[in-house]
Scaffold this motif. Structure first.
Motif, PDB file in Angstrom:
ATOM      1  N   GLN A   4       0.849  -1.190   0.000  1.00  0.00           N
ATOM      2  CA  GLN A   4       0.000   0.000   0.000  1.00  0.00           C
ATOM      3  C   GLN A   4       0.887   1.244   0.000  1.00  0.00           C
ATOM      4  O   GLN A   4       1.910   1.274   0.666  1.00  0.00           O
ATOM      5  CB  GLN A   4      -0.857   0.028   1.266  1.00  0.00           C
ATOM      6  N   LYS A   5       0.425   2.266  -0.702  1.00  0.00           N
ATOM      7  CA  LYS A   5       1.169   3.514  -0.692  1.00  0.00           C
ATOM      8  C   LYS A   5       1.183   4.107   0.708  1.00  0.00           C
ATOM      9  O   LYS A   5       2.110   4.800   1.095  1.00  0.00           O
ATOM     10  CB  LYS A   5       0.517   4.509  -1.648  1.00  0.00           C
ATOM     11  N   TYR A   6       0.110   3.873   1.409  1.00  0.00           N
ATOM     12  CA  TYR A   6       0.018   4.401   2.766  1.00  0.00           C
ATOM     13  C   TYR A   6      -0.866   3.477   3.572  1.00  0.00           C
ATOM     14  O   TYR A   6      -1.906   3.043   3.089  1.00  0.00           O
ATOM     15  CB  TYR A   6      -0.609   5.808   2.737  1.00  0.00           C
ATOM     16  N   TYR A   7      -0.462   3.130   4.766  1.00  0.00           N
ATOM     17  CA  TYR A   7      -1.368   2.387   5.640  1.00  0.00           C
ATOM     18  C   TYR A   7      -1.000   2.609   7.095  1.00  0.00           C
ATOM     19  O   TYR A   7       0.085   3.101   7.414  1.00  0.00           O
ATOM     20  CB  TYR A   7      -1.383   0.894   5.295  1.00  0.00           C
ATOM     21  N   GLU A   8      -1.929   2.268   7.952  1.00  0.00           N
ATOM     22  CA  GLU A   8      -1.665   2.324   9.384  1.00  0.00           C
ATOM     23  C   GLU A   8      -1.953   0.953   9.969  1.00  0.00           C
ATOM     24  O   GLU A   8      -2.895   0.283   9.557  1.00  0.00           O
ATOM     25  CB  GLU A   8      -2.552   3.393  10.039  1.00  0.00           C
ATOM     26  N   LEU A 213      -9.634  -3.748  -0.010  1.00  0.00           N
ATOM     27  CA  LEU A 213      -8.871  -2.564  -0.410  1.00  0.00           C
ATOM     28  C   LEU A 213      -7.839  -2.078   0.597  1.00  0.00           C
ATOM     29  O   LEU A 213      -6.888  -1.429   0.230  1.00  0.00           O
ATOM     30  CB  LEU A 213      -9.849  -1.418  -0.722  1.00  0.00           C
ATOM     31  N   ALA A 214      -8.038  -2.372   1.879  1.00  0.00           N
ATOM     32  CA  ALA A 214      -7.099  -1.832   2.866  1.00  0.00           C
ATOM     33  C   ALA A 214      -6.033  -2.843   3.266  1.00  0.00           C
ATOM     34  O   ALA A 214      -5.447  -2.751   4.333  1.00  0.00           O
ATOM     35  CB  ALA A 214      -7.867  -1.336   4.097  1.00  0.00           C
ATOM     36  N   TYR A 387     -14.958  -0.987   1.631  1.00  0.00           N
ATOM     37  CA  TYR A 387     -13.668  -1.662   1.474  1.00  0.00           C
ATOM     38  C   TYR A 387     -13.697  -2.779   0.459  1.00  0.00           C
ATOM     39  O   TYR A 387     -12.692  -3.420   0.210  1.00  0.00           O
ATOM     40  CB  TYR A 387     -13.201  -2.195   2.846  1.00  0.00           C
ATOM     41  N   ASN A 388     -14.894  -3.038  -0.108  1.00  0.00           N
ATOM     42  CA  ASN A 388     -14.973  -4.102  -1.090  1.00  0.00           C
ATOM     43  C   ASN A 388     -14.380  -3.628  -2.422  1.00  0.00           C
ATOM     44  O   ASN A 388     -14.647  -2.506  -2.848  1.00  0.00           O
ATOM     45  CB  ASN A 388     -16.430  -4.531  -1.285  1.00  0.00           C
ATOM     46  N   PRO A 389     -13.596  -4.474  -3.081  1.00  0.00           N
ATOM     47  CA  PRO A 389     -12.934  -4.032  -4.322  1.00  0.00           C
ATOM     48  C   PRO A 389     -13.902  -3.588  -5.413  1.00  0.00           C
ATOM     49  O   PRO A 389     -13.646  -2.611  -6.095  1.00  0.00           O
ATOM     50  CB  PRO A 389     -12.152  -5.267  -4.770  1.00  0.00           C
TER      51      PRO A 389
ATOM     52  N   ALA B 115      -9.607   3.324   2.127  1.00  0.00           N
ATOM     53  CA  ALA B 115      -8.800   2.153   2.478  1.00  0.00           C
ATOM     54  C   ALA B 115      -7.413   2.576   2.960  1.00  0.00           C
ATOM     55  O   ALA B 115      -6.778   1.891   3.733  1.00  0.00           O
ATOM     56  CB  ALA B 115      -8.693   1.224   1.281  1.00  0.00           C
ATOM     57  N   HIS B 116      -6.948   3.718   2.477  1.00  0.00           N
ATOM     58  CA  HIS B 116      -5.631   4.197   2.898  1.00  0.00           C
ATOM     59  C   HIS B 116      -5.700   5.037   4.175  1.00  0.00           C
ATOM     60  O   HIS B 116      -4.770   5.793   4.461  1.00  0.00           O
ATOM     61  CB  HIS B 116      -4.991   5.027   1.780  1.00  0.00           C
ATOM     62  N   ASP B 117      -6.798   4.921   4.875  1.00  0.00           N
ATOM     63  CA  ASP B 117      -6.930   5.638   6.149  1.00  0.00           C
ATOM     64  C   ASP B 117      -6.821   7.148   5.998  1.00  0.00           C
ATOM     65  O   ASP B 117      -6.324   7.832   6.879  1.00  0.00           O
ATOM     66  CB  ASP B 117      -5.851   5.180   7.158  1.00  0.00           C
ATOM     67  N   LYS B 153     -15.684   3.594  -7.994  1.00  0.00           N
ATOM     68  CA  LYS B 153     -15.266   2.213  -8.230  1.00  0.00           C
ATOM     69  C   LYS B 153     -15.718   1.747  -9.607  1.00  0.00           C
ATOM     70  O   LYS B 153     -15.004   1.080 -10.315  1.00  0.00           O
ATOM     71  CB  LYS B 153     -15.889   1.300  -7.176  1.00  0.00           C
TER      72      LYS B 153
END
Ligand SMILES: [Fe+2]
Lengths: 428, 181
Positions: A4-8, A213-214, A387-389, B115-117, B153
């Motif tokens: 991921q480009k960004y995550y926590e 997605l996350a 969050y579903n693709p 999704a990326h918070d 989407k």
């Protein structure tokens, strides 16, 4: 593998796992500077003697811990009035910590109580939403009695307000329990028809965390191990319920899957499953078992390559290597369907394989066909849909639920596909 | 050296991005009001929201952002850019200007932003879901397909939204958003 480009990501639950780990409760409480815990649980848990086990474990060692009060009346559909009632009791009895024992409902309730008593507030609703809880809460120890929800590892609590017909989600890193205790004795007596769907719930957490997605590498690693543990132990435990090692493995799988989805969230399987729970009161795990293959199937053109990767923990390395890349996604789904079939057989038909098959204790069908539209309407407003693709509108939801009701695979021609992002072409 | 002679440096300050976002959010806020009075699907979503509903969508810490709520007749109403003095029931906040810029220049779709918070949501989750769908439709009206495709989407096919509904709606919504009725 993409990152991921960004995550926590955050997990900071001290985990104590073993066949006698309950005995560590006193030390865990003392480490947290607590000595007057309250126990929060439900009647089902206390009736089979599990609270007695906890009490014995605490009394066994010399310590100053005194259980101030046991509240064992958390209803299955716990709501804000229960939370308020327990919070009052906590204050009256001068407790300083909580031990929650049970499945999802007692744990969510205990988290809600902990917000109220730690913040010394009367209105839980002021703490909804991200960032509303600003400081560390009182000590909370979570002891799961099913291997499924993973609540002992999650930062979320869902609490209903029946009077307003609402479900409020509370998310905060402060809601992560301080300690999770996984003890094989706590799940040893769980009957097969509950062991199977709760473990399938854990499997769903892992699969959705990995494909939605996350996703992120830290969650992914937890998810993959969770799946492997379920593969190696679920059927064995159903056949040999007293297998303590297998029970402990499933408890670990559930905790790992909890870590994964607490940080990666879940997708449409939960979207629809929550709605089925809300409209028809079907137990969460039952809906998960049935819907998991459908969720993976619906998203194939978006995340088929990821579903394909799940074949490694689902089938083992030898089978994985023997199957060509483009067939792996469908094979993963097939294995999950087969697992449901095997569980159905192993439980003497009590594990449901499709929605029309789900029956309550009296033997009446729980999901009548005419409820499908209501379920779909409710599902549209469940947060996990974000969050579903792939997108799901009302028509899509109805289409998927109908297929799961009949127990037939989704007709792929009916899926309104957005741009394909799966890195393997799916051969149908 | 006297420290007070030097300008205060505010980290992350970027006037161009802030101006872009302010304009984008101004249009979006007003377009939600317009769409709720033009498009039947958006109208229906708004009808299902509670009477005291009030949304703030903005960027942390100090905006820009907008407030859209229901007026006394239960109709969607753009209520300005400021949060102050309003009882917000649903707050959707993007954590910082950089993240907001990524999402609102469609380098990152709204779903991926979630999704990326990037977002912090407080309030009732099912209201957030409705607003998510409303925003998708508003973007379809406001922006050309080539851009909206990056934001949502799945872009609706002609069966889900006919070209007539889209193009006529676009003209009306733009007019209403700018004139504010
Ligand atoms: Fe679940």
């Amino acid at each position: 593998m993409d990152t991921q480009k960004y995550y926590e990501f955050c997990t900071r639950v001290k985990t104590i796992s073993g066949h006698n780990s309950l005995e560590e409760i006193p030390q865990a409480l003392m480490d947290l500077n607590a000595k007057s815990p309250m126990i929060i649980t439900d009647k089902g848990v206390s009736a089979v003697g599990l609270i007695q086990l906890v009490q014995d474990a605490i009394k066994k060692s010399k310590n100053k811990i005194e259980i101030k009060v046991i509240f064992d009346d958390v209803p299955a559909d716990s709501d804000i009035t229960t939370v308020n009632e327990i919070a009052k009791l906590y204050k009256e009895k001068g407790c300083d910590s909580i031990i929650t024992v049970g499945g999802g409902s007692p744990m969510d309730t205990a988290k809600g109580v902990n917000i109220l008593v730690s913040e010394d507030a009367d209105d839980l609703m002021q703490f909804t939403g991200a960032g509303a809880i600003k400081r560390r809460l009182n000590p909370l120890i979570a002891i799961p009695t099913t291997s499924g929800t993973g609540s002992e590892m999650t930062l979320v609590a869902v609490i209903a307000d029946h009077s307003k017909n609402k479900k409020m989600a509370f998310t905060s890193y402060f809601l992560l329990p301080d300690v999770a205790i996984l003890d094989s004795r706590m799940t040893l007596t769980l009957p097969d028809f509950l062991t199977a769907p709760t473990a399938m719930d854990a499997l769903t957490h892992a699969c959705e965390a990995y494909t939605c997605l996350a996703k992120n590498p830290l969650s992914d690693s937890a998810a993959l191990f969770a799946i492997e543990l379920i593969r190696d132990n679920l059927l064995n435990v159903i056949k040999k319920p007293k297998d303590a090692n297998g029970r402990l493995a499933l408890a670990n799988a559930s905790a790992l899957a909890g870590i994964a989805f607490s940080n990666s969230m879940v997708g449409m399987v939960h979207t629809i499953g929550h709605a089925i729970g809300g409209v028809c009161h079907v137990p969460h795990g039952v809906a998960m078992s049935i819907l998991l293959p459908y969720g993976l199937e619906y998203n194939l053109h978006k995340t088929g390559h990821l579903t394909g990767e799940l074949l490694l923990p689902l089938a083992g390395s030898e089978k994985f290597a023997a199957i060509p890349k483009e067939l792996r996604p469908l094979k993963s789904i097939e294995i999950i369907r087969q697992l449901n079939e095997d569980l159905h057989k192993a439980t003497g038909g009590r594990h449901s394989r499709f929605l029309s098959e789900v029956r309550n204790r009296e033997g009446t069908q729980m999901i009548p066909k005419d409820k499908i539209r209501d379920i779909a309407l409710t599902a549209q407003n469940d947060g996990s849909i974000f969050y579903n693709p792939e997108e799901l509108d009302l028509e899509d939801l109805i289409m998927v639920i109908e297929a799961a009701w009949e127990g037939v695979p989704i007709d792929r021609k009916k899926i309104k596909m957005s741009k394909e992002t799966s890195k393997v072409k799916i051969k149908i | 050296m006297r420290i007070e002679n030097y300008p205060e440096i505010i980290p992350g300050k970027n006037p161009f991005k802030k101006i872009y976002l302010a304009i984008f959010l101004w249009i979006t806020g007003r377009a939600i009001q317009a769409a709720a009075r033009t498009d039947r699907v958006v109208k229906k979503e708004f009808e299902m929201l509670p009477d005291d509903f009030m949304l703030y969508l903005g960027v942390s810490p100090n905006g820009p952002g907008f407030v859209v709520g229901k007026d006394s007749n239960g109709k969607a109403k753009y209520m300005g850019a400021k949060l102050k003095g309003k009882s917000i029931t649903l707050k959707m906040i993007i954590k910082n200007i950089e993240a907001a810029f990524l999402v609102f220049t469609f380098q990152e779709s709204t779903a991926v932003g979630f999704a990326h918070d990037r977002f912090m949501v407080s309030g009732n989750l099912d209201e957030a879901c409705r607003i998510g769908r409303v925003l998708d439709i508003v973007e379809i009206y406001l922006l050309p397909k080539i851009i909206t495709k990056l934001a949502v989407k799945r872009y609706p096919n002609w069966k889900q939204m006919s070209p007539i509904r889209k193009h006529v709606g676009r003209v009306i919504i733009y007019t209403r958003a700018i004139l504010g009725f």
